[in-house]
Design an enzyme around this catalytic site. Structure first.
Site, short mmCIF file in Angstrom:
data_model
loop_
_atom_site.label_atom_id
_atom_site.label_comp_id
_atom_site.label_asym_id
_atom_site.label_seq_id
_atom_site.Cartn_x
_atom_site.Cartn_y
_atom_site.Cartn_z
N GLU A 1 -33.50 -25.53 -27.07
CA GLU A 1 -34.40 -26.64 -26.97
C GLU A 1 -35.76 -25.95 -26.08
OE1 GLU A 1 -31.60 -26.36 -25.37
OE2 GLU A 1 -31.54 -27.30 -23.45
N ARG B 1 -51.38 -20.96 -22.05
CA ARG B 1 -51.62 -20.77 -23.41
C ARG B 1 -52.24 -22.30 -23.90
NH1 ARG B 1 -46.67 -19.30 -26.66
NH2 ARG B 1 -47.24 -17.09 -26.18
N TYR C 1 -39.32 -11.95 -31.04
CA TYR C 1 -39.86 -13.12 -31.82
C TYR C 1 -41.32 -12.96 -32.39
CZ TYR C 1 -40.82 -17.99 -32.92
OH TYR C 1 -41.36 -19.07 -33.59
N LYS D 1 -33.56 -33.88 -19.46
CA LYS D 1 -33.40 -33.70 -17.86
C LYS D 1 -33.79 -35.15 -17.37
CE LYS D 1 -34.20 -28.83 -17.83
NZ LYS D 1 -35.39 -27.77 -17.36
N ARG E 1 -49.64 -25.18 -21.13
CA ARG E 1 -49.26 -25.01 -22.60
C ARG E 1 -50.13 -26.30 -22.99
NH1 ARG E 1 -47.23 -21.23 -20.87
NH2 ARG E 1 -45.37 -20.32 -21.57
N ASP F 1 -30.86 -24.73 -46.21
CA ASP F 1 -30.50 -24.08 -44.90
C ASP F 1 -29.32 -23.44 -44.87
OD1 ASP F 1 -32.41 -25.22 -41.87
OD2 ASP F 1 -30.15 -24.09 -41.70
N ALA G 1 -47.76 -19.17 -32.02
CA ALA G 1 -48.81 -18.62 -30.87
C ALA G 1 -47.98 -17.37 -30.20
CB ALA G 1 -48.83 -19.87 -30.07
N CYS G 2 -46.61 -16.95 -30.48
CA CYS G 2 -46.12 -16.07 -29.66
C CYS G 2 -46.71 -14.58 -30.19
CB CYS G 2 -44.66 -16.08 -29.67
SG CYS G 2 -44.08 -17.36 -28.82
N ALA H 1 -39.56 -26.90 -24.01
CA ALA H 1 -39.98 -27.81 -23.12
C ALA H 1 -40.02 -29.16 -23.07
CB ALA H 1 -41.17 -27.14 -22.32
P1 NAD Z 1 -35.41 -25.01 -35.99
O1 NAD Z 1 -34.56 -23.94 -35.41
O2 NAD Z 1 -35.18 -26.42 -35.89
O3 NAD Z 1 -35.10 -24.64 -37.58
C1 NAD Z 1 -35.09 -23.48 -38.16
C2 NAD Z 1 -34.16 -23.76 -39.39
O4 NAD Z 1 -34.07 -22.40 -40.15
C3 NAD Z 1 -32.67 -23.86 -38.78
O5 NAD Z 1 -32.41 -25.15 -39.14
C4 NAD Z 1 -31.72 -22.77 -39.06
O6 NAD Z 1 -30.44 -23.17 -39.31
C5 NAD Z 1 -32.62 -22.28 -40.20
N1 NAD Z 1 -32.19 -20.93 -40.43
C6 NAD Z 1 -32.20 -19.84 -39.83
N2 NAD Z 1 -31.65 -18.82 -40.21
C7 NAD Z 1 -31.68 -19.06 -41.68
C8 NAD Z 1 -31.22 -18.31 -42.78
N3 NAD Z 1 -30.88 -17.02 -42.80
N4 NAD Z 1 -31.29 -18.87 -43.96
C9 NAD Z 1 -31.73 -20.20 -44.24
N5 NAD Z 1 -31.93 -21.19 -43.08
C10 NAD Z 1 -31.96 -20.55 -41.86
O7 NAD Z 1 -36.97 -24.43 -35.76
P2 NAD Z 1 -38.40 -25.41 -35.73
O8 NAD Z 1 -38.71 -25.64 -34.58
O9 NAD Z 1 -38.11 -26.48 -37.08
O10 NAD Z 1 -39.32 -24.21 -36.59
C11 NAD Z 1 -39.45 -23.96 -37.82
C12 NAD Z 1 -40.48 -22.84 -38.05
O11 NAD Z 1 -41.56 -23.07 -37.17
C13 NAD Z 1 -39.92 -21.40 -37.45
O12 NAD Z 1 -40.30 -20.48 -38.37
C14 NAD Z 1 -40.43 -21.26 -36.22
O13 NAD Z 1 -40.52 -19.91 -35.93
C15 NAD Z 1 -41.75 -21.87 -36.21
N6 NAD Z 1 -42.57 -22.28 -35.10
C16 NAD Z 1 -42.11 -23.45 -34.52
C17 NAD Z 1 -42.32 -23.83 -33.33
C18 NAD Z 1 -41.71 -25.16 -32.40
O14 NAD Z 1 -42.51 -25.31 -31.58
N7 NAD Z 1 -40.97 -25.70 -32.85
C19 NAD Z 1 -43.58 -23.07 -32.63
C20 NAD Z 1 -44.04 -21.86 -33.33
C21 NAD Z 1 -43.36 -21.67 -34.40
#
Ligand code: NAD
Length: 344
Positions: free
Chosen positions: A206, A301, A164, A215, A237, A49, A134-135, A208
């Site tokens: 964060e 959605r 995004y 909250k 959702r 990370d 889903a976005c 929802a």
């Molecule tokens: P999160 O933000 O908790 O985790 C993402 C991690 O990526 C973070 O710890 C961040 O520090 C790390 N990161 C960002 N830039 C980086 C870089 N340049 N090098 C190394 N690490 C980097 O998010 P999450 O909820 O765990 O989501 C994980 C994946 O799932 C993401 O790709 C997100 O877009 C996708 N996603 C999540 C959700 C959801 O509801 N949580 C929904 C749709 C898609």
């Protein structure tokens, strides 16, 4: 449909267990849970990370941890060296408030997936997983709270969430073309709203479910008796518990390659109903202040899981009430500790 085994999944038959698995974004919410599951299954894991390790949501015994900025090609080359599988969960992202106000930052995550794919191809990585969202779905198909669940083909003609969603759609196609042109084994899942313990619950990123828990808990601890809800609360959702997400990632990674596949819950609720669930768990009723000017995302959605079910014989099944109770318990513990520290 096959019954789900209790406890951690068995290691998929075709997993490359001789080499470590790379989890990119391991300091984040879903990445942390994936590292934990892989380690429980006895796998060697390299957890990477960009955040310093003391800011990771979970640290898991036995995993190799590295702080690397995976938007840089050299960092990706170091991260994939010697690994058999790559799980790309790294992205600069957050809930609606974050992604509507940070479009450029969200799009810059394209560097992570692009460099990770290139490095993985050059290092002959066996399989590559990409976490889409889903976005990617066209906003015009999500204008009513009475949703028709989204099927994979609804992503085209493309008009995804600005910033995004475009990055996710572009990166999906990168995975597809790396498979077609370079013979890589890529897998892509479109996550629908994942929630659970060990994620972010304040600070602006964060989502929802965690925000609602925070909250409600704060309204009780502070004695205000009131919560703020973004929008009129009638937007709909579906929310997927993180254990289902991890199981889905492993199921898809181990199974056949298909087009990007939905990975979400089919249990549809309004945001007001989500608030009802959290109030029930907390054993309280609060006043609701609806902020109509706040970011709300699309009107409705939900995930159509037909492709997931038909291809892999499985779909998420954790009831919202069950998953939210676990999430609430974790956030309550975190917040109560904070309040006690302040009181000392
Ligand atoms: P999160 O933000 O908790 O985790 C993402 C991690 O990526 C973070 O710890 C961040 O520090 C790390 N990161 C960002 N830039 C980086 C870089 N340049 N090098 C190394 N690490 C980097 O998010 P999450 O909820 O765990 O989501 C994980 C994946 O799932 C993401 O790709 C997100 O877009 C996708 N996603 C999540 C959700 C959801 O509801 N949580 C929904 C749709 C898609």
């Amino acid at each position: 449909m096959p019954a789900l085994p209790a406890g951690p999944l068995a290691v998929p038959d075709n997993a490359d267990t001789a080499r470590p698995a790379l989890v990119a974004g391991a300091g984040g919410f879903i990445g942390g849970h994936l590292v934990r599951t892989l380690r429980r299954q006895g796998r060697e894991v390299r957890a990477v990370d960009v955040k310093p390790v003391d800011q990771w949501y979970q640290l898991v015994d036995g995993a190799e941890t590295r702080t690397l900025d995976l938007s840089r090609r050299e960092a990706c080359e170091a991260a994939v060296d010697g690994v058999g599988e790559v799980y790309n969960l790294a992205a600069d992202m957050g809930g609606m408030g974050f992604i509507e106000n940070n479009r450029a930052l969200c799009m810059l995550s394209v560097l992570i997936n692009t460099h990770l794919l290139q490095a993985s191809r050059d290092a002959s990585v066996g399989r590559f997983f990409y976490a889409s969202s889903a976005c990617v779905y066209a906003a015009g198909k999500q204008t009513s709270p009475d949703v028709v669940p989204l099927v994979e083909s609804d992503a085209y003609p493309a008009m995804p969430e600005d910033g995004y969603g475009w990055e996710k759609l572009f990166s999906e196609r990168m995975c597809r073309h790396f498979a077609e042109d370079f013979g890589m084994e890529t897998r892509v899942a479109r996550f629908h709203n994942v929630y659970g313990p060990h994620g972010t619950y304040r600070g602006g990123r964060e989502k929802a479910p965690a925000a609602m828990c925070r909250k409600v808990i704060e309204a009780v601890l502070d004695g205000t008796g009131e919560i703020e809800i973004w929008g009129d609360g009638e937007q709909t959702r579906s929310f997927m518990y993180v254990d289902d997400c991890i199981r889905g990632i492993q199921t898809i990674m181990a199974g056949p390659a298909v087009e990007p596949v939905n990975l979400g819950s089919a249990e549809l609720v309004t945001i007001n109903q989500l608030a009802d669930v959290v109030e029930d768990i907390a054993g309280t009723r609060l006043r609701r202040r609806h902020r109509l000017d706040a970011p709300q995302g699309v009107r409705g959605r939900s995930s159509d899981n037909t492709l997931l079910r038909e291809t892999y014989g499985w779909e998420p099944s954790t009831a919202l009430r069950t998953g939210m109770a676990r999430t609430y318990a974790w956030i309550a513990e975190e917040l109560e500790t904070e309040y006690q520290l302040v009181a000392v």
